[in-house]
Design an enzyme around this catalytic site. Structure first.
Site, PDB file in Angstrom:
ATOM      1  N   CYS A  60      -1.913  40.505   3.532  1.00  0.00           N
ATOM      2  CA  CYS A  60      -2.521  41.821   3.352  1.00  0.00           C
ATOM      3  C   CYS A  60      -3.736  41.726   2.432  1.00  0.00           C
ATOM      4  O   CYS A  60      -4.791  41.249   2.843  1.00  0.00           O
ATOM      5  CB  CYS A  60      -1.489  42.820   2.864  1.00  0.00           C
ATOM      6  SG  CYS A  60      -2.033  44.536   3.002  1.00  0.00           S
ATOM      7  N   HIS A 178       2.444  42.258   7.399  1.00  0.00           N
ATOM      8  CA  HIS A 178       3.448  41.868   6.400  1.00  0.00           C
ATOM      9  C   HIS A 178       4.599  41.121   7.080  1.00  0.00           C
ATOM     10  O   HIS A 178       5.513  41.738   7.620  1.00  0.00           O
ATOM     11  CB  HIS A 178       3.969  43.107   5.668  1.00  0.00           C
ATOM     12  CG  HIS A 178       3.059  43.583   4.592  1.00  0.00           C
ATOM     13  ND1 HIS A 178       3.302  43.411   3.254  1.00  0.00           N
ATOM     14  CD2 HIS A 178       1.854  44.201   4.661  1.00  0.00           C
ATOM     15  CE1 HIS A 178       2.309  43.905   2.545  1.00  0.00           C
ATOM     16  NE2 HIS A 178       1.415  44.399   3.384  1.00  0.00           N
ATOM     17  N   GLU A 180       7.026  39.643   5.765  1.00  0.00           N
ATOM     18  CA  GLU A 180       8.312  39.785   5.056  1.00  0.00           C
ATOM     19  C   GLU A 180       9.003  41.107   5.352  1.00  0.00           C
ATOM     20  O   GLU A 180      10.152  41.310   4.950  1.00  0.00           O
ATOM     21  CB  GLU A 180       8.085  39.650   3.547  1.00  0.00           C
ATOM     22  CG  GLU A 180       7.583  40.894   2.826  1.00  0.00           C
ATOM     23  CD  GLU A 180       6.116  41.213   3.074  1.00  0.00           C
ATOM     24  OE1 GLU A 180       5.634  42.244   2.573  1.00  0.00           O
ATOM     25  OE2 GLU A 180       5.441  40.423   3.774  1.00  0.00           O
TER      26      GLU A 180
END
Length: 767
Positions: A60, A178, A180
């Protein structure tokens, strides 16, 4: 390198070969990174520029910083995308090895960003594009046929957004999405790929270095990693000074069980009113009330009043708006009051209190619940200042925290209809005359309960009947405005929503949970607070409801909250159940089902919920064992008397080295009341909202002496304080929000508690 919208930068690194330099970057990135990118992004630009031989993965903002360091432009995205999914195609780079690519491949990723690297600015640069969105369309996590068919299958090259870059010669990679996030597909494979790439890189470097060393007469040492700080190194944390050694308390628990009794005694309402509400206006009483037990949401209710020799009341008020620390007033069972200043704050004090207790686990073997006595009360929202927030711009009129230490308890098991009576003693405390028989309270309470069966002590609760029709019809807005006044006008609230949307577009936050307060115009000193709570629990039964009466503070809290903030059970499992997404119930079964489905498949509500799920996974990840944080329930619809809600469940196994209070601090305030990222969002909300939230947005519940706890989120709550009633309500503002819709959602959430106050006020006027 990960994140955007917060204000801190953290670096951790290791010299062990086979591991990358691990960088967590959390800093605001202004449009086009102007005028002072090195200040805004901090040390990480220097890391990217100078660590040419260390594998780095930027996520990001880290992706954007990688582009900026190598001459690319960072610009506003065509639209802010926060908490929304896109399909991704990639060029087969080893970072995406084993991961499918393209439309309808099943590879969806979670996006949180308002800014992007301009793809046309990479020409002639050292960065190579490696991933893109398949189109500008975003997707719901819970797809419907209509959602899937709305995506064009025609080429859409001009609308693709750059989602990944890599350096042509350095082991540096960046992705705009993202990996994760709970909603990103193939996330484990992605990180396994980066881990393998890192190991392979260091293995190849070792071979080269070994080869060079054989041709050199001197032994070659690995160069030390430079600490990338322009100024002074951070100072170590100040050593904790112990002012005094606190005397340990050795607790002894005794308890009795009355089987299959609660319903025969008239239910939990009749039991509470008979034992604790019949005399002295229910002063200094508490009731953690599972008034809604549908679908196993809750099982136990805990109630009590000023009790034995261990009873006391803690009242804490912050003394500074930019740091923790404040005044603690302690009233003991004999009425003695002392005030102390605690520089380290409320949570530190509570942690020391809990650590002073010694007990035998065998005392509560056989009890099916997790509260055996201890602290019952609330933590106000402004205690965020002790949990990472930078300041409080407003001061609460009510105390910032208030707790009873409950040594006498009555517990109702709604599942088995059993009633338990519990009593705590200090084994090393000399027995006073009144406590010569340590079974006294147990025996007396048992007799009172059994008397309810014979009717000797049965004090039926008063049913509130409203004989007059409502003035102005059934409109929630008219009803709301007739006796309550918002701290801001509708016009100002809409302007505040627009301000939030502007901040989100500029990348300052992903989600801002904006709130407003409503207060009674007229004095309510004659209102029967307990009857008001009983009316509220009938109108809006909830699994995490609560009644708290702190008589010394002239403070009553009547909560019908449906939301759990955080629980820690005897197995060491932490659980949060955030609510994000609310819609009114329908008038008919068909309309009700349509509204339920509209909530469940709304991209906006899914985005709200997913962002808070990821936030809480991060919060729990700070205090849980690695690999234990999971999401057993994602965006499930729960239905209550007046609304449908979208609820997720996040769990993790607490580290054995982390205390209960440290776990609470890691997640407080609840992310569903702040937005994401949390610290930056709280800072922005403080500047927009015009008053302190006080009790609202905080937490109510228990913290047992053995450090289990269960705390709610304070919503759907009436706070009665010094002759004034207040109700807080709000909603999450995201890029997809419409100001008028947000205002109506806020009014919907305030409707029931404000109407209950109106009903009770009119009832007294007409008597």
């Amino acid at each position: 390198m990960n994140g955007s919208g917060t204000t801190s930068s953290t670096i951790s690194y290791t010299t062990n070969r086979g591991m990358p330099l691990l960088i967590t970057l959390s800093s605001h990135l202004a449009p086009d990174l102007q005028p002072a990118p090195k200040i805004l992004v901090g040390v990480c630009l220097q890391v990217l520029a100078e660590c040419a031989d260390i594998p780095i993965l930027g996520v990001c903002l880290g992706h954007q910083a990688l582009g900026y360091v190598h001459g690319a432009r960072v610009v506003h995205a065509p639209e802010p995308i926060h908490g929304r999914l896109s399909e991704i195609e990639h060029n087969g780079c080893e970072l995406f090895s084993g991961i499918p690519t393209g439309r309808q491949s099943g590879f969806k990723v979670m996006r949180y960003h308002s800014l992007v690297i301009a793809a046309d600015s990479l020409a002639g640069r050292e960065l190579i594009p490696m991933a893109w969105t398949t189109s500008r369309h975003t997707l719901c996590l819970l797809d419907t046929d209509n959602n899937a068919s709305s995506i064009s299958s025609s080429p859409d090259e001009i609308n693709k957004i750059l989602m990944g870059v890599k350096h042509s010669s350095r082991p540096h990679y960046g992705v705009q999405f993202h990996p994760e996030s709970i909603a990103t597909g193939h996330r484990r494979q992605f990180f396994e790929n980066f881990r393998r790439m890192t190991i392979d890189y260091w293995s190849s470097r070792s071979i080269i270095m070994l080869s060079n060393s054989k041709s050199s007469s001197s032994f070659i040492h690995d160069p030390p990693l430079k600490p990338f700080f322009n100024g002074k190194l951070p100072l170590p944390k100040k050593a904790i000074t112990v002012r005094e050694l606190k005397k340990d308390i050795h607790l002894k628990l005794q308890w009795k069980k009355i089987r299959c009794f609660a319903s025969r005694a008239g239910g939990s309402e009749n039991i509470f009113c008979s034992l604790f509400g019949a005399h002295n206006n229910a002063e200094n009483t508490f009731w953690l009330d599972s008034s809604s037990t549908d679908n196993g949401r809750a099982r136990f209710s805990f109630m009590g009043s000023k009790g034995g020799s261990l009873w006391k009341q803690l009242t804490f008020c912050l003394s500074h708006h930019r740091r923790g620390g404040g005044c603690m007033t302690i009233q003991d069972a004999n009425g003695n009051v002392k005030t102390e200043h605690h520089e380290d704050g409320f949570f530190d004090f509570l942690d020391k209190e809990l650590n002073s207790f010694h007990y035998d686990k065998r005392d509560y073997e056989g009890l099916p619940f997790n509260f055996y006595g201890g602290y019952v009360g609330y933590i106000g929202y402004d205690l965020k200042i002790e949990c990472g927030a930078t300041s409080n711009n407003h001061r609460s009129k009510a105390p910032d925290a208030c707790f009873f230490f409950a040594d006498n308890l009555v517990v109702i098991d709604h599942s088995n209809d059993d009633v338990y009576i519990l009593q705590l003693h200090d084994l090393h405390r000399p027995k006073e005359a009144a406590w010569a028989d340590e079974d006294l309270w147990l025996n007396q309470t048992e007799k009172k309960l059994l008397g309810l069966l014979r009717g000797t002590n049965n004090i039926p609760t008063t049913q509130l009947s409203m004989q007059r029709p409502e003035a102005g019809g059934s409109s929630s807005v008219q009803c709301f405005a007739s006796t309550f006044v918002l701290d801001k006008s509708k016009h100002q609230y809409l302007k505040d929503v627009e301000k939030c949307l502007e901040l989100i577009r500029d990348g300052e936050s992903y989600e801002l949970c904006l709130t407003a307060h409503a207060r009674m115009r007229v004095a309510i000193r004659n209102t029967d607070a307990l009857h008001l709570y009983l009316h509220l629990r009938r109108k809006n039964p909830a699994p995490y409801a609560a009644w708290l009466n702190f008589s010394r503070e002239d403070l009553c809290i009547c909560s019908s909250s449906p939301e759990r903030f955080l629980r820690l059970d005897e197995r060491g499992v932490l659980e949060a159940k955030p609510i994000k997404g609310t819609i009114a119930r329908g008038m008919t079964p068909r309309e009700d089902e349509c509204l339920r489905l509209r909530l469940q498949y709304s991209e906006k509500n899914q985005a709200e919920n997913l962002m808070i799920v990821d936030l809480l996974r991060n919060d729990l990840g700070r205090v849980c064992e690695a690999g234990t944080v999971c999401v057993p329930g994602l965006m499930e619809v729960e239905s209550y008397a007046t609304v449908h809600t979208l609820v997720s469940t996040i769990q993790g196994k607490k580290k054995s080295t982390t205390s209960a209070v440290e776990a609470i601090k890691a997640a407080f305030p609840g992310g569903s009341m702040t937005g994401a990222p949390k610290i930056r969002s709280m800072q922005l909300l403080d500047s927009i909202e015009s008053s302190s939230r006080g009790v609202y947005s905080g937490s109510i519940g228990f913290i047992s002496y053995n450090q289990t706890f269960d705390l709610n989120i304070v919503i759907r709550t009436v706070v009665l304080h010094k002759g004034e009633a207040s109700v807080g309500a709000g909603g999450a503002i995201i890029a997809l929000s419409e100001p008028e819709d947000e205002y109506q959602e806020m009014m919907l959430k305030a409707k029931v508690p404000t109407k209950v106050v109106q009903d009770c006020s009119r009832c007294l006027d007409y008597v």
